[in-house]
Scaffold this motif. Structure first.
Motif, PDB file in Angstrom:
ATOM      1  N   SER A 122       0.825  -1.213   0.000  1.00  0.00           N
ATOM      2  CA  SER A 122       0.000   0.000   0.000  1.00  0.00           C
ATOM      3  C   SER A 122       0.855   1.256   0.000  1.00  0.00           C
ATOM      4  CB  SER A 122      -0.937  -0.006   1.208  1.00  0.00           C
ATOM      5  OG  SER A 122      -0.194   0.002   2.412  1.00  0.00           O
ATOM      6  N   LEU A 123       2.086   1.163   0.515  1.00  0.00           N
ATOM      7  CA  LEU A 123       2.995   2.313   0.508  1.00  0.00           C
ATOM      8  C   LEU A 123       3.570   2.568  -0.886  1.00  0.00           C
ATOM      9  CD1 LEU A 123       4.958   1.579   3.811  1.00  0.00           C
ATOM     10  CD2 LEU A 123       2.961   3.056   3.493  1.00  0.00           C
ATOM     11  N   ILE A 124       3.564   1.521  -1.732  1.00  0.00           N
ATOM     12  CA  ILE A 124       4.150   1.648  -3.072  1.00  0.00           C
ATOM     13  C   ILE A 124       3.073   1.833  -4.135  1.00  0.00           C
ATOM     14  CG2 ILE A 124       5.650   0.532  -4.760  1.00  0.00           C
ATOM     15  CD1 ILE A 124       6.907  -1.045  -2.455  1.00  0.00           C
ATOM     16  N   PHE A 125       2.075   0.942  -4.076  1.00  0.00           N
ATOM     17  CA  PHE A 125       1.042   0.960  -5.119  1.00  0.00           C
ATOM     18  C   PHE A 125      -0.242   1.650  -4.664  1.00  0.00           C
ATOM     19  CE2 PHE A 125       3.616  -2.896  -5.719  1.00  0.00           C
ATOM     20  CZ  PHE A 125       4.162  -2.608  -6.959  1.00  0.00           C
ATOM     21  N   GLY A 126      -0.454   1.724  -3.374  1.00  0.00           N
ATOM     22  CA  GLY A 126      -1.643   2.392  -2.852  1.00  0.00           C
ATOM     23  C   GLY A 126      -2.868   1.509  -2.808  1.00  0.00           C
ATOM     24  N   TYR A 197      -0.326   7.970   8.151  1.00  0.00           N
ATOM     25  CA  TYR A 197      -0.785   6.654   7.708  1.00  0.00           C
ATOM     26  C   TYR A 197       0.360   5.777   7.242  1.00  0.00           C
ATOM     27  CZ  TYR A 197      -5.730   7.701   8.151  1.00  0.00           C
ATOM     28  OH  TYR A 197      -6.977   7.980   8.661  1.00  0.00           O
ATOM     29  N   VAL A 198       1.452   6.384   6.800  1.00  0.00           N
ATOM     30  CA  VAL A 198       2.635   5.582   6.480  1.00  0.00           C
ATOM     31  C   VAL A 198       3.142   4.867   7.715  1.00  0.00           C
ATOM     32  CG1 VAL A 198       5.063   5.735   5.819  1.00  0.00           C
ATOM     33  CG2 VAL A 198       3.337   6.902   4.456  1.00  0.00           C
ATOM     34  N   VAL A 199       3.193   5.582   8.827  1.00  0.00           N
ATOM     35  CA  VAL A 199       3.627   4.969  10.093  1.00  0.00           C
ATOM     36  C   VAL A 199       2.652   3.866  10.508  1.00  0.00           C
ATOM     37  CG1 VAL A 199       4.104   5.403  12.533  1.00  0.00           C
ATOM     38  CG2 VAL A 199       4.783   7.090  10.799  1.00  0.00           C
ATOM     39  N   ALA A 204       1.288  -1.952  11.157  1.00  0.00           N
ATOM     40  CA  ALA A 204       0.407  -3.063  10.791  1.00  0.00           C
ATOM     41  C   ALA A 204       1.180  -4.179  10.090  1.00  0.00           C
ATOM     42  CB  ALA A 204      -0.711  -2.554   9.894  1.00  0.00           C
ATOM     43  N   ALA A 205       2.170  -3.819   9.283  1.00  0.00           N
ATOM     44  CA  ALA A 205       2.973  -4.831   8.603  1.00  0.00           C
ATOM     45  C   ALA A 205       3.777  -5.658   9.593  1.00  0.00           C
ATOM     46  CB  ALA A 205       3.898  -4.163   7.587  1.00  0.00           C
TER      47      ALA A 205
END
Length: 224
Positions: A122-126, A197-199, A204-205
């Protein structure tokens, strides 16, 4: 007249086999067919054996015929479904999230890896949570819950970020009129939302890699 090699003109006579060998028998009895030959022990030969489905083993057990356990089994080849309540986030207890929740999920390594890359993707492709939710929502409760949380965070992040850009854009424009354009820099404050949300995605990962459930903060549950 017998044959005498010393007597000229004598010829050999054929032996009388009918008297020496006794009455001859035909090669096969007249009443016995070739489909039922007899073995040396009096057992029926290959022509009279039973079909494979009705043979018996030396121990008296059924042979190669239909045996219990080898036919089509109910549910054989179908994926083992988990508790249906685990596919409904509203039925999940509180101990399904946070440290120690790995005992609740008992997620396998492939599910943990899939949930991990759902958040990192989600951080790369969204849109990675959306894809994984569609693909895995009926296969793995663990991946479904993580992708559902990530999808809700994606939707919330998108809405809040655009709203922040709009608000700070208007505020920055008004301040720019007073501060000779310097106030427009306040628009960059809207970037705080996606950074937060990145954090959250990284946390979550890490939880997904441990096999734990994670409840996203600052998120609206659009997808149940």
């Amino acid at each position: 007249m017998s044959f005498n090699p010393n007597q000229p003109g004598s010829r050999p006579m054929p032996p009388n086999y009918s008297q020496a060998s006794g009455p001859q028998q035909p090669y096969a009895p007249q009443n016995q067919q070739y489909s039922q030959p007899q073995t040396h022990r009096g057992q029926p030969g290959y022509g009279s054996q039973q079909a494979y489905g009705a043979q018996s083993t030396p121990s008296g057990q059924p042979g190669y015929g239909p045996q219990p356990g080898y036919g089509p089994q109910p549910g054989y080849g179908m994926p083992q479904m988990h508790n249906p309540a685990m596919f409904d986030s509203r039925a999940l207890p509180e101990h399904a999230y946070g440290p120690g929740s790995e005992q609740f999920w008992m997620a396998h390594k492939p599910d943990r890896t899939t949930a991990l890359w759902t958040h990192l993707g989600s951080l790369i492709f969204g849109f990675m949570p959306l894809i994984m939710f569609i693909v895995k929502k009926d296969e793995s409760p663990f991946v479904r819950e993580h992708s559902r949380q990530g999808l809700n965070a994606l939707i919330t992040n998108t809405i809040v970020t655009f709203a922040a850009l709009f608000v700070f854009g208007i505020l920055g424009f008004m301040l720019a009129l007073v501060t000779f354009g310097i106030g427009i820099l306040i628009m960059y404050a809207a970037l705080i939302v996606p950074l937060v949300y990145v954090v959250i995605y990284i946390i979550a990962a890490v939880a997904a890699n441990r096999g734990e459930g994670y409840k996203f903060p600052l998120t609206i549950n659009f997808v149940k």
